[in-house]
Design a protein around this motif. Structure first.
Motif: not given
Length: 111
Positions: A22-24, A39-52, A103-106, A10-14
């Protein structure tokens, strides 16, 4: 039927609830907690559920967003159908997962 546990991230929603779109936006805030991610690691953290996920990162996210780990991660049971042999000897396919939807967040109007 086999039981399997899954989760929703739920990171993006929070972030959106805190007016962070912005992920940045997270990069300097994480650095304030001593968590240095690209920035790339944070982008993945926000847009994909982390496995670790390190406990330091989890604690920093909770501090930044004013939430608990239970707010970031919703654990749920995922039911999967186990393939069984059909009468003709063919296998029945596992339950199909619905396709992902874009899904587009506005931003709210006036910002």
């Amino acid at each position: 039927m086999m039981k399997r546990m899954g989760f929703e991230w739920n990171l993006r929603r929070l972030m959106a609830s805190q007016d962070m779109y912005q992920t940045t936006d997270l990069v300097p805030k994480l650095a304030e907690y001593g968590v240095h991610l690209s920035r790339e690691q944070v982008f993945r953290l926000v847009t994909q559920p982390p496995q670790r996920l390190s406990m330091d990162t989890l604690a920093a996210l909770c501090g930044i967003l004013g939430c608990t780990p239970g707010d970031l991660i919703t654990v749920k049971e995922v039911r999967r159908q186990v393939a069984k042999p059909a009468a003709s000897g063919e296998t029945v396919s596992a339950a199909e997962v619905p396709p992902a939807r874009r899904v587009r967040v506005q931003r709210p109007e006036g910002l």
